[in-house]
Write an enzyme that holds these catalytic residues in place. Structure first.
Site, PDB file in Angstrom:
ATOM      1  N   ASP A 742       0.808  -1.217   0.000  1.00 42.96           N
ATOM      2  CA  ASP A 742       0.000   0.000   0.000  1.00 42.96           C
ATOM      3  C   ASP A 742       0.842   1.268   0.000  1.00 42.96           C
ATOM      4  OD1 ASP A 742       1.011  -0.209   2.518  1.00 42.96           O
ATOM      5  OD2 ASP A 742      -0.909  -0.171   3.562  1.00 42.96           O
ATOM      6  N   ASP A 830       7.528 -12.893   0.997  1.00 41.86           N
ATOM      7  CA  ASP A 830       8.087 -12.661  -0.336  1.00 41.86           C
ATOM      8  C   ASP A 830       9.236 -13.614  -0.624  1.00 41.86           C
ATOM      9  OD1 ASP A 830       9.569 -11.553   1.668  1.00 41.86           O
ATOM     10  OD2 ASP A 830       9.757  -9.574   0.780  1.00 41.86           O
ATOM     11  N   ARG A 873      14.835 -12.471   8.506  1.00 42.44           N
ATOM     12  CA  ARG A 873      14.928 -12.936   7.130  1.00 42.44           C
ATOM     13  C   ARG A 873      16.127 -13.869   6.950  1.00 42.44           C
ATOM     14  NH1 ARG A 873      11.261  -9.883   4.188  1.00 42.44           N
ATOM     15  NH2 ARG A 873      12.177 -10.057   2.114  1.00 42.44           N
TER      16      ARG A 873
END
Length: 916
Positions: A742, A830, A873
């Protein structure tokens, strides 16, 4: 009387005088008022003329000398200005009158043109109507009307088919009633309740419980036996106890014939026998099963009906799920041992110890052919072990051999001990039983299962062996099949294989184990899929995620950001004036084109491999168009890409008409979201916008959503999860999905360029922000790196195109452990998608050029700015590698740039090559 008369006479004179005076006064007054002004005017005029022009007082003075008088100068200027304006207005009036006359003429001409156009339009409508009618007539003449076939179910007692010559002659064409299974039936399966029949008490409780749990979750199972295409009955594994011996074969045969839907011969029935032990008796060998097919792990040659019966894998994990963290990695390719074998076959071992070295096969073929090659196999393998050319492990005696069938090699030790040896083995030998009549056995199935589970490449010795589902699975891609006479060449063959081939076979073996053998659900699904594929019934499509829309109010028409709309002379595409259109949906057909579409997937090493002619997996709604863009045929009227303006205004290609859907994930950032939605106004080829509302709190009641001229669907989620970004929402009707955050700030020309690139590589992720992974030598682990680099291995899905096909795989097929970690960290979704796509295609993503920063200025900071973001990550990458068993990400230096997209590179970033 005298007084009156005298009075009159005396008073008459004054009265006359008064009258005379009045007359004289009236005359004088008239003279003064009329003649005196005339005399005065004449006198003054005479004086001005006598005095000359320079001494005139009242007459007009030449040269406007009258205006030199001070008190009339202003009046003179006003008069001159008014006179000038009057002249201008008069000229304008005349001009407008002329314009009105010309416009009236044009109006009359337009009216005549409209009348003519109406007549032409009416004629065109008549022509179109006639053409459509002619087209329908032509289609009716050349194409028959197709409709779903009427399903005629036979009576309960109707045998349906003439009896075959013998039970051995049963094939699908002669023993299976296709009338109960139309192509459009959906393949309904009725499963008998084993506990309701006498033999149910002998079935292994674990097998029975696992089978019942798998039946509940299967999409083909129905409770209505009258519409069933297939009837499934669990008949084993039978468990004998001293108090209750197993029933005789004749008793079981009698119980089978008493089944309510057996119909005298058992056609369209499947008897399933699942084995958990290495020695499972072939109990159905002496049972006449009629036209019922048999699915089990052990078959004799005279019992097995090729193309009708099924060789299935043993049920090793009955009620337990495999732990991916305990599965060894697929790399390094070469392990401690080149190959291993542990087994015991007493009679063969004794004969090999008594004989001398084996003769060559050429010498042996000159005499009588050997009855069993197992003795020579033992001698050859011992010779390889004693040569010490490679480290191998072969053992032909066991401390605790497991029970096995006659002439079969018994398993050694416990399962955990065998797995430890296999984890250190590059190859493992699976020697088929010495008796050629035993074409399939549980022992070989166990060895195959354990080898695939830990990544040891199976080498099957014996070309007569039937591996599980051998009619449908291409075992040559995961195993090495070697006839026993070639045992002397086995060492050379194994050493000649390259590392790339070994890794590809190991990945394919991992896929087969995960998809078809690992759990009881997979075993049952594979059995049913094998039957369904054999009778050519299409698979049921995978379900889509139903979207629970949140009602919202649309506000004013959104404007277009000047920064986004300033594209110079670049035409991004046509502005759609018709309702959005969805991508064509293909559930599966039987054309050659559809089969060709799957060919590219044959070499996909991951657990989502689709076989072109043996589709054991469910069909995805848009699967048939995934890799291709049609057959290549396009009429000229469809619009050619051309060059220049023609290329800019048309997508061209094999699919000249296509749109994409924007999927935007948001969480309680209403102002940022509204700004992002407004920026999408006027974007060509946009089908709709799906806003995934990830917050448990609904949007504000007074929130006005922008009107961008296209549908904005706000979807409510069950929980706050980043995995919601990749759910296959049913409201997404296009193949192309633009996943965008967004707070992403992309220009329209950037989005259009990315869409065009994705259309050329539909099986890959195409996006803007690139990242890469690296190996940390000091800590022996993988790292996530977001620094600028000329090389990349990931494209973040915060601004990327991908095919909806991957949404199904991510949500329903990818291991649940990966999605659980995404939820635990609220991160790494992702990375998970990049792992998945690279694992499927064995291709890296494609990065397209964009500005160096695409985050909107002034937006609140996202989760990625947290210090722990990168540490999480790092952990995600290493965990995903454990789940997949290897690192699927691939590096690439390829970057796509457009000659129309003028990128200004900083001076310190111009060392990378840019591919156009």
């Amino acid at each position: 009387m005298q007084r009156n008369g005298g009075g009159v006479g005396a008073g008459g004179q004054p009265w006359v005088l008064r009258r005379v005076r009045l007359t004289w006064l009236s005359f004088m007054l008239v003279f003064i008022l009329v003649f005196f002004p005339l005399i005065a005017h004449y006198y003054l005029t005479t004086i001005d003329e006598a005095g000359g022009p320079e001494k005139r007082i009242f007459g007009p003075r030449p040269g406007g000398e009258l205006c030199e008088t001070k008190h009339v100068q202003d009046l003179c200027r006003i008069r001159e200005s008014v006179s000038e304006e009057l002249l201008q207005l008069e000229a304008k009036r005349q001009e407008l009158n002329g314009e009105i006359a010309r416009l009236n003429l044009r109006i009359e001409a337009c009216k005549r043109s409209i009348d003519s156009a109406k007549q032409d339009l009416l004629q065109l409508k008549n022509v179109i109507s006639q053409t459509e009618h002619s087209y329908k007539e032509l289609m009716a003449q050349n194409q028959p009307k197709l409709s779903l076939p009427v399903r005629l179910l036979p009576d309960k007692e109707d045998p349906g088919l003439p009896p075959p010559r013998s039970a051995r002659a049963c094939r699908l064409r002669s023993c299976f009633d296709y009338a109960r299974c139309p192509l459009t039936s959906g393949f309904p399966v009725y499963v008998y309740d084993t506990a309701s029949y006498p033999w149910g008490e002998y079935v292994d409780p674990l097998v029975k419980q696992a089978f019942a749990a798998s039946v509940k979750s299967n999409i083909y199972v129905t409770d209505n036996p009258s519409i069933a295409c297939l009837y499934v009955l669990l008949v084993g594994e039978l468990q004998e106890s001293p108090s209750s011996p197993l029933p005789a074969p004749s008793e079981l045969e009698k119980q089978l014939k008493a089944l309510p839907y057996w119909r005298s011969d058992g056609h369209n029935h499947l008897l399933v026998h699942l084995s958990r032990k290495s020695m499972t008796q072939n109990f159905l060998y002496n049972v006449s099963t009629g036209r019922a097919a048999v699915a089990q792990s052990t078959f004799l040659e005279q019992q097995y009906r090729e193309g009708f019966d099924l060789v299935v894998s043993p049920l090793v994990h009955a009620l337990s799920e495999p732990n991916f963290l305990e599965v060894p990695p697929q790399v390094p390719v070469k392990r401690k041992y080149l190959f291993t074998f542990q087994g015991e076959k007493v009679e063969s071992l004794r004969s090999s110890l008594q004989e001398g070295p084996p003769q060559s096969f050429e010498e042996e073929m000159e005499g009588d052919p050997p009855a069993d090659y197992d003795d020579r196999i033992i001698g050859t393998l011992k010779a390889v072990q004693d040569s010490h050319l490679d480290q191998v492990l072969v053992e032909f005696t066991c401390k605790s051999p497991r029970p096995s069938l006659p002439t079969e090699w018994a398993l050694c030790g416990e399962r955990e001990e065998r797995l430890e040896v296999l984890k250190a083995s590059t190859f493992t030998l699976v020697i088929s039983p010495g008796d050629g009549q035993l074409v399939a056995s549980v022992g070989c199935g166990m060895r195959l299962f354990e080898a695939l589970e830990v990544g040891a490449i199976p080498v099957v010795l014996g070309d007569h062996a039937r591996l599980p589902y051998h009619q449908l699975i291409r075992w040559s891609e995961a195993t090495i099949m070697v006839p026993k006479p070639r045992i002397t060449e086995l060492h050379f063959l194994l050493r000649s294989l390259s590392d790339n081939d070994l890794l590809a076979m190991r990945r394919q073996g991992r896929f087969l184990w995960e998809t078809y053998f690992s759990t009881s659900e997979n075993v049952l699904s594979t059995i049913l899929a094998s039957v369904r594929t054999s009778i050519q019934v299409p698979a049921a499509p995978i379900r889509e995620e139903p979207a629970q829309e949140i009602p919202h109010k649309a506000g004013k028409m959104a404007g277009t950001d000047a920064n986004l709309a300033d594209n110079g002379d670049l035409d991004l595409g046509p502005v759609e004036t018709e309702p959005p259109y969805a991508s064509p949906r293909f559930l599966r057909n039987f054309t050659y084109t559809s089969a060709e579409t799957y060919q590219t997937w044959n070499r996909a090493p991951g657990p989502f491999h689709l076989f072109p002619h043996t589709p054991l997996d469910p069909v995805l709604p848009s699967e048939a168009k995934f890799l291709g863009s049609g057959t290549g045929f396009r009429p000229i009227a469809g619009g050619t890409g051309g060059s220049g303006k023609e290329f800019q205004a048309s997508l061209g290609g094999n699919v000249p008409r296509e749109q994409f859907t924007v999927v935007m994930l948001t969480y309680e950032r209403e102002e940022v979201l509204m700004n992002s939605l407004e920026r999408l106004n006027g974007l060509p080829y946009l089908n709709k916008v799906v806003v995934v509302w990830n917050s448990p709190k609904p949007p504000s009641d007074d929130l006005l959503w922008p009107d961008i001229g296209l549908p904005i669907v706000v979807v409510r989620t069950e929980k706050n999860s980043l995995n919601n970004r990749f759910l296959p929402w049913d409201t997404v009707e296009t193949e192309a999905i633009l996943s965008i955050d967004d707070d992403a700030h992309l220009r329209h020309d950037e989005i259009m360029f990315g869409f065009r690139v994705w259309r050329e590589a539909r099986d890959r992720i195409v996006g803007f922000p690139g990242r890469f992974h690296a190996w940390d030598v000091n800590h022996q682990s993988w790292l996530y790196n977001s620094n600028y680099s000329c090389e990349l291995s990931m494209v973040l899905t915060g601004a990327a195109f991908f095919h909806k096909y991957y949404a199904y795989l991510y949500s329903y097929v990818m291991p649940q452990a990966i999605r659980d970690m995404v939820d635990d960290y609220i991160n790494c979704e992702d990375i998970a998608m990049n792992f998945l796509v690279s694992h499927i295609t064995r291709k890296p993503p494609i990065k397209v050029t964009s500005r160096w920063t695409f985050r909107c200025p002034g937006c609140p900071q996202a989760l990625s700015h947290d210090d722990s973001h990168f540490h999480e990550r790092h952990k995600c990458i290493n965990f995903f590698v454990k789940v997949y068993g290897y690192m699927p990400l691939l590096y690439t230096q390829f970057r796509v740039d457009s000659v129309l997209f003028k990128t200004r590179l900083p001076h310190d970033k111009t060392k990378c090559f840019k591919f156009i």
